[in-house]
Design an enzyme around this catalytic site. Structure first.
Site: not given
Ligand SMILES: Cc1cc2nc3c(=O)[nH]c(=O)nc-3n(C[C@H](O)[C@H](O)[C@H](O)COP(=O)(O)O)c2cc1C
Length: 360
Positions: A101, A182, A229, A313-314
């Site tokens: 990424q 970002y 993404r 994810g988590r």
């Protein structure tokens, strides 16, 4: 098999995943702060998770300027290529796939997190009105420099070079981080982009930086190895756009025209935008969904073709063998929040127990 859709193979672009379980990109702040390099720690961490259908790495900066957070890894020199090769070898040795990424933070960051002399480049000289973690505590973000035309061209080329290095390092694909405020998202959003040249103003102009960046990446990898993404409407890092629905509809149409392999969309009901349905409407490639899925919900979304794959994810932080656990409906290890970001240590990174160890 209870989750037959989740465990079916999926072809996306040039890749074929052996299941539809994706490890979501997650910054873990354990790279070496001195040279932005990954080490044997990341080789072990990603290798443990290699039975995912696809791993998407943590955000990786394509240049020293692109770094914003503490201890995040880069991919902008030959040593980085060598270091990441260890990671991709470990994943491939177990038959897995891994995408890098690319994440340029732009105005998001703090000087304490970056190398001396590096810059904060952004579409406009407007700070993100938010705080960021540093080793001296939370700090306000700085006022960035508005990029010149030449600087925009140079940053686009940094992405191109990083994509070339990603292939050299053995990555199977590249995902452009265009979410969470970002640099690419900073160009898209009216709140952070107040330029009056061909990179600002109209929607077509605000899309130009992302379009050029994707084209540059594709020139190295081909479109079949590129993902995007997005998190439309997500205000994280002061990412404010006057018309996110319009902006992201146009972005998705661009992704479709370019023939990208996948879009990886974060669902966020608080935004009022159904990012998964929006992506399906405009984009014909594979759709990976993210945010708070469990195996059962993932199976249902894939079964009714609302998604092609789901990222976790988590759950992946705490369960290196998530693929095995879902398959046998085993309980999951709980996430230890204290060690999510924790320096260079293996604690909370590579020492979560596998099912066999737990039973044994
Ligand atoms: C510790 C942590 C770090 C993250 N870092 C990134 C990142 O570098 N790039 C990115 O696109 N998303 C990042 N995310 C967002 C995740 O990819 C994912 O969308 C989010 O955790 C929701 O999925 P989950 O409910 O399965 O955890 C991060 C999330 C967490 C928890």
């Amino acid at each position: 098999m209870k989750y037959s859709h989740l465990y079916a193979p999926l072809t996306l672009g040039d890749l074929t995943m052996r299941n539809r379980i994706v490890m979501a990109p997650m910054t873990r702040s354990r790279a070496r702060q001195v040279d932005d390099a990954v080490s044997s720690l990341q080789v072990a961490y990603y290798g443990q998770r290699a039975d995912a259908g696809l791993i998407v790495t943590e955000g990786v900066h394509p240049s020293a300027d692109g770094k914003g957070y503490n201890r995040t890894p880069g991919l902008y020199n030959d040593s980085h290529v060598t270091a990441w090769s260890g990671v991709t070898d470990a994943v491939h040795a177990r038959g897995g796939l891994i995408a890098c990424q690319l994440m340029h933070c732009g105005r998001v960051g703090h000087a304490l997190n970056k190398a001396p002399g590096t810059r904060f480049l952004a579409p406009s000289a407007l700070p993100a009105r938010a705080e960021i973690f540093t080793e001296s505590g939370m700090m306000p973000m700085p006022v960035p420099e508005a990029m010149t035309d030449a600087e925009i061209t140079a940053v686009v080329d940094d992405y191109r070079q990083a994509a070339a290095r990603a292939l050299e390092a053995g990555f199977d694909a590249v995902e452009l981080h265009c979410a969470s405020g970002y640099l690419p998202a900073q160009f898209l959003a009216t709140g952070s982009n107040q330029r009056e040249d061909r990179y600002g103003g109209s929607l077509a102009n605000r899309l130009r930086f992302v379009a050029e960046t994707l084209a540059a990446i594709i020139s190295e990898t081909g479109a079949g190895r590129v993902g995007l993404r997005i998190s439309p409407g997500n205000p994280y890092n002061d990412h404010i756009d006057a018309k996110p629905l319009e902006t992201y509809s146009a972005l998705l149409q661009l992704a479709d025209r370019l023939g990208l392999a996948w879009v990886h969309a974060i669902r966020m009901s608080s935004t009022g935008i159904d990012s998964l349905a929006l992506t399906r409407k405009y984009f014909r490639g594979a759709l990976i969904g993210s945010d708070s899925f469990d195996a059962g919900e993932a199976e249902r979304f894939i079964a009714r073709t609302a998604l092609d794959a789901v990222s976790f994810g988590r759950a992946y932080i705490a369960n290196p063998d998530l693929v095995v656990r879902f398959a046998c409906d085993a309980p999951l290890n709980a996430l230890d929040k204290r060690t999510i970001y924790a320096g260079e240590g293996a604690s909370g990174y590579t020492d979560y127990p596998m099912l066999a160890e737990r039973n044994g």
